[in-house]
Design an enzyme around this catalytic site. Structure first.
Site, mmCIF file in Angstrom:
data_model
loop_
_atom_site.group_PDB
_atom_site.id
_atom_site.type_symbol
_atom_site.label_atom_id
_atom_site.label_comp_id
_atom_site.label_asym_id
_atom_site.label_seq_id
_atom_site.Cartn_x
_atom_site.Cartn_y
_atom_site.Cartn_z
ATOM 1 N N CYS A 99 0.828 -1.192 0.000
ATOM 2 C CA CYS A 99 0.000 0.000 0.000
ATOM 3 C C CYS A 99 0.874 1.258 0.000
ATOM 4 C CB CYS A 99 -0.939 0.098 1.190
ATOM 5 S SG CYS A 99 -1.998 -1.328 1.392
ATOM 6 N N ARG A 141 3.371 0.019 -5.151
ATOM 7 C CA ARG A 141 3.198 -0.589 -3.835
ATOM 8 C C ARG A 141 1.894 -1.374 -3.727
ATOM 9 N NH1 ARG A 141 6.745 1.793 -0.275
ATOM 10 N NH2 ARG A 141 5.525 1.022 1.457
ATOM 11 N N TRP A 186 -2.836 -2.684 -1.626
ATOM 12 C CA TRP A 186 -2.570 -4.083 -1.946
ATOM 13 C C TRP A 186 -3.296 -4.865 -0.856
ATOM 14 C CZ3 TRP A 186 -0.380 -8.647 -0.121
ATOM 15 C CH2 TRP A 186 -0.104 -9.609 -1.097
ATOM 16 N N ASN A 196 -0.953 2.211 5.858
ATOM 17 C CA ASN A 196 -0.131 1.197 5.203
ATOM 18 C C ASN A 196 0.473 0.339 6.309
ATOM 19 O OD1 ASN A 196 1.774 -0.260 3.682
ATOM 20 N ND2 ASN A 196 3.308 1.351 3.929
ATOM 21 N N GLY A 197 0.346 -0.987 6.177
ATOM 22 C CA GLY A 197 0.879 -1.889 7.203
ATOM 23 C C GLY A 197 -0.192 -2.868 7.621
ATOM 24 N N GLU A 249 16.329 -16.387 -12.124
ATOM 25 C CA GLU A 249 15.896 -14.993 -12.278
ATOM 26 C C GLU A 249 15.136 -14.823 -13.606
ATOM 27 O OE1 GLU A 249 15.462 -12.590 -10.468
ATOM 28 O OE2 GLU A 249 15.415 -10.830 -11.756
ATOM 29 N N LYS A 305 11.214 -13.593 -14.036
ATOM 30 C CA LYS A 305 10.759 -12.479 -14.893
ATOM 31 C C LYS A 305 9.642 -12.966 -15.798
ATOM 32 C CE LYS A 305 12.262 -10.267 -13.043
ATOM 33 N NZ LYS A 305 12.695 -9.702 -11.913
ATOM 34 N N GLU A 312 6.245 -13.696 -13.880
ATOM 35 C CA GLU A 312 5.546 -12.562 -13.262
ATOM 36 C C GLU A 312 4.939 -11.599 -14.280
ATOM 37 O OE1 GLU A 312 9.597 -10.317 -11.690
ATOM 38 O OE2 GLU A 312 7.747 -9.907 -10.633
ATOM 39 N N HIS A 341 15.516 -36.153 -12.780
ATOM 40 C CA HIS A 341 14.914 -36.595 -11.520
ATOM 41 C C HIS A 341 13.466 -36.152 -11.410
ATOM 42 C CE1 HIS A 341 18.828 -38.014 -10.266
ATOM 43 N NE2 HIS A 341 19.334 -36.834 -10.633
ATOM 44 N N LYS A 401 5.445 -4.144 -5.788
ATOM 45 C CA LYS A 401 6.899 -4.055 -5.813
ATOM 46 C C LYS A 401 7.498 -4.160 -4.418
ATOM 47 C CE LYS A 401 10.605 -1.807 -8.143
ATOM 48 N NZ LYS A 401 10.943 -3.062 -8.822
HETATM 49 C C1 G6P Z 1 8.768 -8.116 -4.891
HETATM 50 C C2 G6P Z 1 9.191 -7.507 -6.206
HETATM 51 C C3 G6P Z 1 10.439 -8.217 -6.718
HETATM 52 C C4 G6P Z 1 11.552 -8.126 -5.686
HETATM 53 C C5 G6P Z 1 11.088 -8.682 -4.338
HETATM 54 C C6 G6P Z 1 12.080 -8.346 -3.234
HETATM 55 O O1 G6P Z 1 8.361 -9.434 -5.081
HETATM 56 O O2 G6P Z 1 8.159 -7.621 -7.149
HETATM 57 O O3 G6P Z 1 10.856 -7.598 -7.916
HETATM 58 O O4 G6P Z 1 12.655 -8.842 -6.137
HETATM 59 O O5 G6P Z 1 9.847 -8.078 -3.958
HETATM 60 O O6 G6P Z 1 12.097 -6.954 -3.082
HETATM 61 P P1 G6P Z 1 13.285 -6.135 -2.464
HETATM 62 O O7 G6P Z 1 12.810 -4.721 -2.498
HETATM 63 O O8 G6P Z 1 13.466 -6.646 -1.066
HETATM 64 O O9 G6P Z 1 14.478 -6.376 -3.296
#
Ligand code: G6P
Length: 580
Positions: free
Chosen positions: A2, A27, A72, A98-99, A453, A457, A460, A476, A575
Site C-alpha cells: 500500500c 506498492r 494491496w 499502510n501496514g 531470475e 521475470k 511474473e 529426476h 513491488k
Molecule cells: C517483490 C518484487 C520483486 C523483488 C522482491 C524483493 O516481489 O516484485 O521484484 O525482487 O519483492 O524486493 P526487495 O525490495 O526486497 O528487493
C-alpha cells in the site's frame, strides 16, 4: 504494501494526491481513494481497481488539504468498501493506513460492543473509530492515545473535517515528509513529492508528526524532537518513461549504466569493515534479491573460497543452524518485511549486519550496521531489472575486492558487453514460446540462479508458468513433462559445464522438446542441435552472467508484450512487500 500520500498547502489537493498515488502504485493497485476535508464532513472518492483513468474535476473539491491511498489487499477483498480512506461513525475523522494492525480483531470486538458500526472488512478501519473515541478537540492528542494500543506495523495519515492539518504516525512502515514553500507533503516514499520539493524528512519508528501548510512538528514519546532535513536532488524525469512504452523496458536499457555506477560506488576504502575479512557470509533476500545472493555464492566460493549461505527471507526465521559471521540483507526497496526480520534476527544474535539497498533512509538502512547503496535510481516497474543488475554489480565488486586475482578489467567491460544483444533470434524465441503453458529454464553452476531470475521475470509479467531447473536435476522428475509442447531455454557456454550441457540438450531433443540455447557466437556444435540459437560474444564467465541476465529480461519483456500483458503492473503483485 500500500502507498499513502498527503498534501496540505495552497494548491488544490485532489490532483496532487491522484498524481502522487499513480507514482505509488508500484506498492499495490487493488483500489485507490482520496479524502479532502470540507467545512463539515469530507469529499471522498474511492474505488476498486487502479487510479489510472481517474482525473478529479475541479468542481469536485477545491480543498487544499487531503490524504490518499493505493491498496494491496491483505484484510478483505479488493472492493469499494475496503478501499481507503476509512472514516469514523460521525464522519469527522478520516484515515489512510499502510501496514497491518495485528491485534485488530480484538480491538474491533471492543469497539463494536461500544456501538461502533464498521463498513469494511479491513484491519485499518479500527484506527478511525479509535481516534473518534479518543478525540477531544486535538487530532494529535487522539493519535497519541491510540498508537500504544496498536501492534503490528503502520504508517498512518489522519485528517479531521474542517481542518487543514494532517497527523502522521510511523511504526515499522516507511513515512517521509516533503518540506515545500507554504506547502507540506507526506508519503510512503518521496516519489510523489519529486518536482515539488527537494527537502525531505524520514520519520523514525514511534514518531507522530503534525503537518500544516506552514509548519510541521514531530513528537517522539510525546516530546517535540527535531529530525534532519535531507536535500535530495532528484528530477521528475527520473520517474518518467522517457519515450519507452513501459518502465520495464526503460529500466532494462538503463542496466549498463547502472552496473557501471554500482561497481564504481564500492572501493576497498568504502567496503564495509565486516565484509573485508569475514570468513563466512549468510545472504538473505526475497525474489530477485535472493537470486542475486545465489549468484554471489557461486562466484565468491569459486574466487575466494569463502563459504556463503543464502536464505530466502521468509524461511530464515526457521533456520536453527549457527549463522555465519556476517549477514548481508539484499533489498532493492529496503522495506521487504521478511528480509528486515532476518537482519533483526542476525542482530539479536550479535552478528555483523550489512544492507545492500537502493533506497536511502529505507528501513533496512536503520536495521543494518552498514549499508552499501546500489545507486540504480528509482525503479518503477514491479519486475526488478536494473536493480538486480546493480545488486549483482555490488556483489561482484565485493568479490573483486576480496580476491587476490583482481577482476577490474573483467568488470570494466561488462557494461559494454551488456549492450551487444541480438534481438532477431530473441523475436523467434518469443514466437516459439508465447503460446506455451510451461517453459523450463535450465543451466548449471552460476547459470542456474541466472536462469531462476529469468524464469521469475517470465512468470511474473507474461503469466506463463516458467520453472528454472539445475540441468542435472531434469532427469529426476521434470523429464516426464518435456515434449513438443514444452520449450526449454538452456544456457550452454564454453567452460566447465559445456560438454555436460550439450549432452543434456541432446537428451531433451531425443524427446522432441523445442530447445532455445544461449551460446557463444559461432558455436556450430550447439547451433546444429537446437531449434533457436541466441548468440552472445565470447567473454569471461562474470560477463556472461550479465549478458544472459539482460537477454532473459528482454525475452520476458517481449513475450509479455506479444501477449498484451500489463507489464509494469502485473496482476496480484506489488513491488514492495512489507508484510510477511
Ligand atoms: C517483490 C518484487 C520483486 C523483488 C522482491 C524483493 O516481489 O516484485 O521484484 O525482487 O519483492 O524486493 P526487495 O525490495 O526486497 O528487493
Amino acid at each position: 504494501m500500500c502507498g499513502i500520500v498527503g498534501y496540505t498547502g495552497f494548491k488544490s489537493a485532489a490532483p496532487i494526491l491522484t498524481d502522487g498515488l499513480r507514482k505509488l502504485e508500484y506498492r499495490g493497485y487493488d483500489s485507490y481513494g482520496i479524502v479532502i476535508p470540507e467545512r463539515t464532513g469530507f469529499f471522498i472518492h474511492k474505488a476498486c481497481g487502479r487510479i489510472s483513468g481517474y482525473i478529479p474535476s475541479p468542481e469536485v473539491s477545491s480543498g487544499t488539504c487531503g490524504i490518499g491511498h493505493t491498496r494491496w489487499a491483505t484484510h478483505g477483498d479488493p472492493s469499494d468498501e475496503n478501499a481507503h480512506p476509512h472514516t469514523d461513525c460521525t464522519n469527522s475523522i478520516a484515515i489512510v493506513h499502510n501496514g497491518i494492525i495485528e491485534n485488530y480483531s480484538e480491538l474491533k470486538r471492543g469497539l463494536e460492543k461500544r456501538g461502533h458500526v464498521f463498513r469494511s472488512e479491513t484491519d485499518s478501519e479500527i484506527i478511525a473509530h479509535m481516534l473518534e473515541e479518543a478525540y477531544n478537540g486535538s487530532l494529535f492528542s487522539a493519535m497519541k492515545q491510540v498508537i500504544p494500543y496498536l501492534t503490528g506495523s503502520f504508517a498512518i495519515l489522519a485528517v479531521h473535517a474542517g481542518d487543514g492539518e494532517i497527523v502522521a504516525a510511523r511504526f515499522k512502515s516507511p513515512l517521509a515528509l516533503g518540506i515545500g514553500d507554504g506547502e507540506l507533503f507526506a508519503g510512503s516514499d518521496i516519489t510523489p513529492m519529486i518536482g515539488f520539493t527537494n527537502r525531505f524528512i524520514f520519520l523514525d519508528d514511534g514518531d507522530i508528526a503534525v503537518i500544516t501548510p506552514e509548519t510541521y512538528v514531530i513528537y517522539a514519546d510525546g516530546i517535540k524532537v527535531s529530525r534532519d532535513i535531507q536535500q535530495l536532488d532528484l528530477s521528475p524525469d527520473q520517474v518518467r518513461k522517457g519515450g519507452f512504452p513501459h518502465f520495464m523496458l526503460k529500466e532494462i536499457y538503463e542496466g549498463p549504466d547502472v552496473f557501471a555506477d554500482a561497481i564504481r560506488s564500492l572501493t576497498s576504502e568504502t567496503l564495509p569493515e565486516p565484509i573485508k575479512d569475514a570468513g563466512s557470509f549468510t545472504v538473505v533476500g526475497c525474489g530477485s534479491s535472493y537470486h542475486a545472493g545465489l549468484i554471489f555464492k557461486y562466484l565468491m566460493e569459486e574466487a575466494v573460497a569463502v563459504p556463503v549461505r543464502v536464505e530466502i527471507g521468509s524461511e530464515f526465521k526457521y533456520a536453527r543452524t549457527p549463522l555465519s559471521e556476517v549477514i548481508i540483507g539484499i533489498s532493492q526497496s529496503g522495506e521487504t518485511a521478511d528480509t528486515l526480520a532476518a537482519l533483526e534476527k542476525g542482530r539479536c544474535h550479535n552478528h555483523s549486519t550489512v544492507a545492500i539497498t537502493n533506497v536511502l533512509n529505507s528501513s533496512i538502512t536503520r536495521m543494518a550496521e552498514n549499508t552499501c547503496f546500489m545507486h540504480a535510481g528509482p525503479e518503477i516497474s514491479v519486475a526488478a531489472t536494473k536493480s538486480f543488475i546493480a545488486q549483482t554489480g555490488i556483489l561482484m565488486q565485493i568479490i573483486n575486492i576480496r580476491s587476490n586475482e583482481r577482476y577490474d578489467e573483467v568488470l570494466g567491460r561488462i557494461s559494454h558487453l551488456m549492450q551487444i544483444v541480438s534481438l532477431e533470434p530473441l523475436t523467434e524465441a518469443v514466437n516459439l514460446c508465447k503460446d506455451s503453458l510451461h517453459i523450463f529454464f535450465v543451466g548449471r553452476g552460476v547459470m542456474y540462479p541466472v536462469m531462476m531470475e529469468g524464469a521469475l521475470k517470465m512468470k511474473e509479467i507474461s503469466y506463463i508458468h516458467a520453472e528454472a531447473y539445475a540441468a542435472g536435476e531434469l532427469k529426476h522428475g521434470p523429464f516426464a513433462l518435456l515434449g513438443p509442447e514444452t520449450p526449454v531455454i538452456a544456457v550452454c557456454l564454453p567452460g566447465r559445464t559445456y560438454h555436460v550441457m550439450i549432452s543434456n540438450i541432446k537428451e531433451m531433443k531425443a524427446r522432441k522438446t523445442p530447445v532455445i540455447a544461449i551460446g557463444e557466437e559461432n558455436d556450430t556444435e550447439l547451433s546444429d542441435i537446437v531449434d533457436i540459437m541466441i548468440p552472445v560474444p565470447g567473454a569471461h564467465l562474470w560477463q556472461h552472467v550479465l549478458q544472459v541476465t539482460v537477454l532473459l529480461q528482454l525475452f520476458a519483456y517481449h513475450t509479455a508484450a506479444a501477449l498484451g500483458r500489463d507489464i509494469d503492473k502485473p496482476r496480484n503483485l506489488a513491488k514492495s512487500v512489507t508484510v510477511e
